[in-house]
Design a protein around this motif. Structure first.
Motif, PDB file in Angstrom:
ATOM      1  N   PRO A 231      -4.092   9.879  21.881  1.00 57.27           N
ATOM      2  CA  PRO A 231      -4.558  11.272  21.956  1.00 57.27           C
ATOM      3  C   PRO A 231      -3.728  12.196  21.061  1.00 57.27           C
ATOM      4  O   PRO A 231      -2.636  11.833  20.606  1.00 57.27           O
ATOM      5  N   PHE A 232      -4.229  13.398  20.820  1.00 52.34           N
ATOM      6  CA  PHE A 232      -3.534  14.379  19.998  1.00 52.34           C
ATOM      7  C   PHE A 232      -2.217  14.768  20.678  1.00 52.34           C
ATOM      8  O   PHE A 232      -2.216  15.269  21.809  1.00 52.34           O
ATOM      9  N   PRO A 233      -1.056  14.524  20.037  1.00 50.77           N
ATOM     10  CA  PRO A 233       0.236  14.687  20.715  1.00 50.77           C
ATOM     11  C   PRO A 233       0.713  16.117  20.926  1.00 50.77           C
ATOM     12  O   PRO A 233       1.778  16.318  21.506  1.00 50.77           O
ATOM     13  N   TRP A 234      -0.051  17.099  20.478  1.00 56.78           N
ATOM     14  CA  TRP A 234       0.334  18.499  20.686  1.00 56.78           C
ATOM     15  C   TRP A 234      -0.626  19.192  21.661  1.00 56.78           C
ATOM     16  O   TRP A 234      -0.689  20.409  21.690  1.00 56.78           O
ATOM     17  N   SER A 235      -1.369  18.423  22.439  1.00 59.06           N
ATOM     18  CA  SER A 235      -2.362  18.982  23.353  1.00 59.06           C
ATOM     19  C   SER A 235      -1.932  18.801  24.805  1.00 59.06           C
ATOM     20  O   SER A 235      -2.211  17.756  25.412  1.00 59.06           O
ATOM     21  N   PRO A 236      -1.281  19.801  25.400  1.00 64.23           N
ATOM     22  CA  PRO A 236      -0.823  19.680  26.787  1.00 64.23           C
ATOM     23  C   PRO A 236      -1.961  19.658  27.807  1.00 64.23           C
ATOM     24  O   PRO A 236      -1.713  19.442  29.000  1.00 64.23           O
ATOM     25  N   ASN A 256       5.150  13.461  17.543  1.00 62.01           N
ATOM     26  CA  ASN A 256       4.221  12.964  16.540  1.00 62.01           C
ATOM     27  C   ASN A 256       3.395  11.826  17.131  1.00 62.01           C
ATOM     28  O   ASN A 256       3.635  11.395  18.264  1.00 62.01           O
ATOM     29  N   PHE A 257       2.406  11.353  16.385  1.00 62.90           N
ATOM     30  CA  PHE A 257       1.526  10.300  16.870  1.00 62.90           C
ATOM     31  C   PHE A 257       2.291   9.005  17.150  1.00 62.90           C
ATOM     32  O   PHE A 257       2.012   8.307  18.126  1.00 62.90           O
ATOM     33  N   SER A 258       3.247   8.675  16.301  1.00 66.26           N
ATOM     34  CA  SER A 258       3.964   7.404  16.433  1.00 66.26           C
ATOM     35  C   SER A 258       4.847   7.373  17.677  1.00 66.26           C
ATOM     36  O   SER A 258       4.898   6.361  18.384  1.00 66.26           O
ATOM     37  N   SER A 259       5.572   8.471  17.943  1.00 66.64           N
ATOM     38  CA  SER A 259       6.421   8.471  19.128  1.00 66.64           C
ATOM     39  C   SER A 259       5.579   8.510  20.404  1.00 66.64           C
ATOM     40  O   SER A 259       5.963   7.930  21.422  1.00 66.64           O
TER      41      SER A 259
END
Length: 328
Positions: A231-236, A256-259
């Motif tokens: 999922p988008f990693p900046w979407s709480p 980020n996407f990888s972490s």
């Protein structure tokens, strides 16, 4: 990034007392994205470090080099950062893939292009098992739609020499280019292609390393598309991501996407260990992972079975914005 994301959850679990009374120790060895070193490291992890399982390997050629070693030793191989088919077919009971495959990613990319009327599609790929895996995925997706690849360009692993690829692909003036390579070569290729007069759409698969690619491209990154398997990693608004963001902020780990993928893979690993019980063996661990069915981690669902060790087919597309940030 993958390791840092995984540590967020593992450190939390250990702080709560571990799993079934046991703390998880995460050992890391750097293979420098080279197959021979990956094989050497795998032997050392199994024989010297005596690890219970192998986790979060990064790359197709590196995972391929490890495959015969961990298979012979009967050591579980969980959550590799690659979508290669060689870890999916033929079925290997010691491999548990958390992410979607490169076939899933390239299908999503080609479907998007075909739906928008794009037909002149070229492929730029790394000249190794990773690049071949992605290329095969593009071929399958295009054949399914009666299309053929208009041009091919390659680069060697750990090299940014893309001159020949730019010449070969630039000659056909493609509407879009699907790229299966690492971020440094992808960035150099995009920069050189953007110097040509004809506009082109650039698509990468997730292994490229989205944040690294955006940073390497700078102002040239705007509009570059990347398929994502988390999922988008900046979407709480996504419960799993909200939890991840809280841990990442507290530990000062880059978002980020990888972490996030590392974080998700660690959650799957821990769930398997939890289900294994207080007397863990590798065989019990394998059976425990196989018992995970349609388990929702808060916006990311994982399913395994005794005959299917591919946990997810989730794929989405993202774009690099003008300021280097990402747009879902």
């Amino acid at each position: 990034q993958m390791r840092d994301g995984a540590r967020l959850w593992i450190d939390y679990v250990n702080a709560q007392g571990g799993v079934n009374g046991r703390r998880i120790e995460l050992k890391s060895r750097d293979d420098k994205y080279e197959s021979a070193l990956a094989a050497e490291n795998t032997k050392k992890l199994i024989e010297e470090d005596r690890v219970f399982a192998l986790f979060a390997y990064v790359g197709t050629p590196t995972s391929a080099a490890a495959l015969p070693i961990f298979s012979a030793a009967r050591v579980p191989f969980v959550g590799p950062f690659t979508g290669a088919e060689l870890l999916r077919n033929p079925f290997n009971r010691y491999i548990f893939n958390v992410r979607a495959s490169y076939f899933d990613e390239t299908e999503r990319i080609v479907d998007h292009l075909a739906r928008t009327g794009v037909k002149n599609i070229a492929v730029f790929h790394q000249n190794d098992s990773y690049g071949q895996a992605g290329l095969e995925g593009v071929k399958r997706a295009m054949t399914k739609r009666g299309l053929t690849i208009s041009a091919l360009g390659t680069n060697e692993r750990n090299s940014t020499d893309v001159t020949a690829a730019v010449k070969a692909i630039g000659a056909v003036k493609p509407e879009a280019i699907v790229m299966i390579t690492a971020y440094s070569s992808a960035a150099e290729f995009i920069r050189q292609m953007k110097k040509l007069p004809d506009p082109t759409l650039f698509f990468n698969v997730s292994f490229v390393g989205s944040k690294a690619l955006a940073e390497a491209l700078g102002k040239d990154g705007h509009g570059v598309m990347i398929s994502q398997v988390v999922p988008f990693p900046w979407s709480p608004m996504t419960p799993l991501v909200k939890e991840y963001l809280g841990f990442a902020k507290a530990a000062k780990v880059d978002v980020n996407f990888s972490s996030l993928e590392g974080y998700i893979s660690a959650k799957v690993l821990v769930e398997g260990l939890r289900r294994t019980g207080k007397e863990p063996t590798r065989e019990r661990f394998i059976a425990a992972l196989e018992s995970i069915s349609a388990l929702d981690f808060g916006g990311f669902q994982v399913s395994f079975s005794p005959t299917n060790h591919n946990g997810s087919q989730f794929v989405d597309l993202s774009m690099i914005g003008r300021d280097g940030s990402f747009v879902p």
